[in-house]
Design a protein around this motif. Structure first.
Motif, mmCIF file in Angstrom:
data_model
loop_
_atom_site.group_PDB
_atom_site.id
_atom_site.type_symbol
_atom_site.label_atom_id
_atom_site.label_comp_id
_atom_site.label_asym_id
_atom_site.label_seq_id
_atom_site.Cartn_x
_atom_site.Cartn_y
_atom_site.Cartn_z
ATOM 1 N N GLN A 222 -21.615 -10.566 32.906
ATOM 2 C CA GLN A 222 -22.349 -9.011 32.658
ATOM 3 C C GLN A 222 -21.329 -7.850 32.257
ATOM 4 O O GLN A 222 -21.353 -6.787 31.360
ATOM 5 C CB GLN A 222 -22.995 -8.506 33.588
ATOM 6 C CG GLN A 222 -24.308 -9.222 34.149
ATOM 7 C CD GLN A 222 -25.298 -9.095 33.014
ATOM 8 O OE1 GLN A 222 -25.611 -9.984 32.097
ATOM 9 N NE2 GLN A 222 -25.627 -7.780 32.581
ATOM 10 N N SER A 429 -28.750 -10.025 30.433
ATOM 11 C CA SER A 429 -29.382 -8.928 29.458
ATOM 12 C C SER A 429 -29.804 -9.455 28.383
ATOM 13 O O SER A 429 -28.921 -10.373 27.757
ATOM 14 C CB SER A 429 -28.393 -7.900 29.248
ATOM 15 O OG SER A 429 -27.954 -7.229 30.894
ATOM 16 N N GLU A 433 -32.363 -5.273 24.756
ATOM 17 C CA GLU A 433 -32.037 -4.241 26.023
ATOM 18 C C GLU A 433 -30.747 -3.427 25.604
ATOM 19 O O GLU A 433 -30.587 -2.363 25.699
ATOM 20 C CB GLU A 433 -31.848 -4.951 27.569
ATOM 21 C CG GLU A 433 -33.225 -5.376 27.861
ATOM 22 C CD GLU A 433 -33.232 -6.025 29.267
ATOM 23 O OE1 GLU A 433 -34.098 -6.366 29.851
ATOM 24 O OE2 GLU A 433 -32.072 -6.653 29.358
ATOM 25 N N LEU A 434 -29.669 -4.631 25.086
ATOM 26 C CA LEU A 434 -28.330 -3.790 24.797
ATOM 27 C C LEU A 434 -28.320 -3.100 23.721
ATOM 28 O O LEU A 434 -27.859 -2.063 23.392
ATOM 29 C CB LEU A 434 -27.341 -5.047 24.783
ATOM 30 C CG LEU A 434 -27.202 -5.913 25.986
ATOM 31 C CD1 LEU A 434 -25.981 -6.866 25.495
ATOM 32 C CD2 LEU A 434 -26.852 -5.033 27.047
#
Length: 535
Positions: A222, A429, A433-434
């Motif tokens: 992450q 993720s 989303e990023l």
């Protein structure tokens, strides 16, 4: 007899308008091309002569002088064949061009009169539009590429004799009997070849190879995904450092999935580079839709990286313009090759000088790199895992392949550790989303830099950086103490400021605080490590 038509050639990645002047006079039959032509243009005489005869016309048995103006500009390529052939035919009064249209002629001729495609059509058609031309005639294979440019008619031509349907090679034709009939070219007759099939980039389907790749496939890591998000949000350079098999290459190859889409101007720039390099896909009918991702092998030469040749062509840094240049296993590249990156990373363009001219290519790219911590790759590993077999001297020599000035220009230097055994990673993720975070930060920058010649935080410099990246007193004190403790350069100081500005934009905060500065500092891992090794 004198005549003049218009052709074009490439100068770097931009088109240059060339006047094709033709003079027919009495004397021994010979044809001369002047105006600094290259070998391909000088050989056009034989291609044009054969094409004219094989299409049922007559090649004039006179002294023919063809001048490519301006005469002091070096010209190359086969794009002048069609213009030269038509100039000879119109000057000898075998064809009549429409006087009410200003037309540019581009294309290479085969010996039978058929037309072959040429590179750089997009740039040359764009030039014609800006110069006020009404139409452009190109080989049929180039017509969809040329039609990407709006505001000008683009006609596709398969064969030279197609311009005048009444002319044929039949033995009974009036032409073959020596009774030359004039053929009047009416481009409107070929309107069915003209194309305006330009499709909006927003409406077109994605053509990248990244659709099947997603960060959701990468379990854990992450903190690396966070660093990549920051890099994408501000177009900052990034390098991942870690042992083999930790996912460095996988992470960087998914970076295009979170980048913002190309703007219209960026798409035109990218497509021009591809067109000039002859790398456009067949049947292109729209501008580029995805940001470039270039990953050259470590055996590449300096000329291959930044461009080169007698008449320079774009290198990998230009092919990565407005996208990503990925250098996997950075220390494996020749050090002299890596050093040529220093100037493009600062100036965002490459200037290559030759005896007669200087060529400038765009090179506004994000540098993404990966490397192992040592030659064997296992330095710093957990003692329970595979141990490093490298001596301190080998490790130092390995890292010395990357010079300090080049390392200074890499904003984020992130460690990618090996996941612990038995660890079940539940947090991950997705690219969507990023990318949402990146797009939100991009909108902030778009509003902030409206009317300025920059678009990204990474482009800030000088007084504009000081006005934009304002620190509160605790944050400023922290940054100054860190710079003193680590002995960082002023370039590193500026890059930490730019990263902090991007981190604040991702947090939707205007004021840069100690939290933003602290996060930016932690991404200078190699700077911290080099100080620790010296101590």
């Amino acid at each position: 007899m004198y005549g003049k038509l218009f052709g074009a050639c490439l100068y770097g990645i931009d088109g240059v308008l060339i006047e094709v002047e033709t003079d027919l006079s009495n004397g021994l039959p010979q044809t001369s091309i002047i105006g600094l032509p290259d070998s391909a243009i000088r050989e056009a005489v034989e291609r044009v002569r054969a094409a004219i005869k094989n299409c049922g016309f007559q090649y004039p048995l006179q002294r023919i002088t063809i001048n490519l103006a301006p005469a002091d500009l070096r010209k190359e390529g086969s794009s002048f064949d069609l213009a030269i052939a038509l100039a000879v035919l119109t000057t000898s009064e075998q064809l009549i061009l429409p006087a009410d249209k200003k037309t540019l002629f581009l294309g290479e001729l085969a010996l039978d009169g058929s037309l072959r495609p040429v590179p750089g059509i997009l740039s040359m058609v764009d030039l014609a539009r800006r110069q006020g031309f009404d139409s452009v005639v190109v080989p049929i294979e180039n017509v969809t590429e040329g039609s990407v440019i709006q505001g000008i008619e683009v006609y596709g031509l398969r064969h030279l004799k197609d311009l005048v349907p009444s002319v044929s090679g039949d033995a009974n034709s009036s032409v073959s009997k020596g009774k030359l009939q004039q053929g009047r070219i009416q481009l409107e007759d070929y309107a069915h070849l003209s194309t305006n099939t330009y499709s909006s980039r927003k409406e077109s389907s994605e053509e990248g190879s990244y659709l099947m790749e997603d960060y959701i496939d990468v379990l854990g890591q992450q903190h690396v995904k966070r660093a990549l998000t920051i890099a994408a949000a501000g177009m900052h350079n990034i390098m991942l450092v870690g042992p083999p098999g930790t996912g460095k290459t996988m992470l960087i190859k998914r970076l295009p999935t979170i980048l913002p889409p190309l703007t219209d101007q960026e798409a035109l720039e990218v497509t021009k580079v591809l067109s000039a390099s002859g790398k456009l896909k067949d049947g292109l009918s729209r501008l580029a839709t995805v940001r470039p991702f270039r990953s050259p092998h470590h055996t590449i030469s300096a000329a291959g990286l930044i461009g080169g040749g007698t008449i320079p062509k774009p290198g990998e840094v230009s092919l990565a313009h407005r996208g990503i240049l990925f250098l996997d296993e950075l220390p494996e590249f020749n050090r002299q090759v890596l050093e040529v990156l220093r100037q493009p990373l600062e100036d965002r363009h490459v200037t290559l000088s030759r005896a007669r001219a200087a060529f400038t290519f765009p090179a506004h790219f994000m540098l993404a790199a990966s490397m192992n911590p040592c030659p064997c790759g296992y330095a710093g590993n957990d003692p329970k895992q595979q141990r490093c077999t490298c001596t301190p001297h080998k490790i130092a020599a390995y890292r010395a392949k990357i010079s300090g000035p080049l390392l200074d220009r890499i904003d984020l230097q992130v460690e990618v550790p090996r996941p612990k055994e038995g660890l079940e990673v539940k947090i991950t993720s997705s690219s969507a989303e990023l990318q949402a975070q990146v797009l939100a930060a991009q909108k902030v920058q778009e509003h902030r830099y409206k009317g300025l010649p920059i678009s990204w935080n990474s482009e800030l410099s000088g007084s504009l950086l000081r006005r934009t990246a304002v620190l509160d007193k605790p944050a400023a004190d922290m940054l100054h103490q860190t710079i003193d403790a680590l002995g960082l350069s002023m370039r590193s100081y500026d890059r930490i400021l730019k990263m902090a500005r991007t981190i604040a934009d991702l947090a939707e905060e205007e004021q840069i605080t100690t939290l933003h500065v602290a996060e930016a500092i932690q991404y200078r891992n190699l700077d911290v490590r080099s100080v620790a090794m010296q101590e």
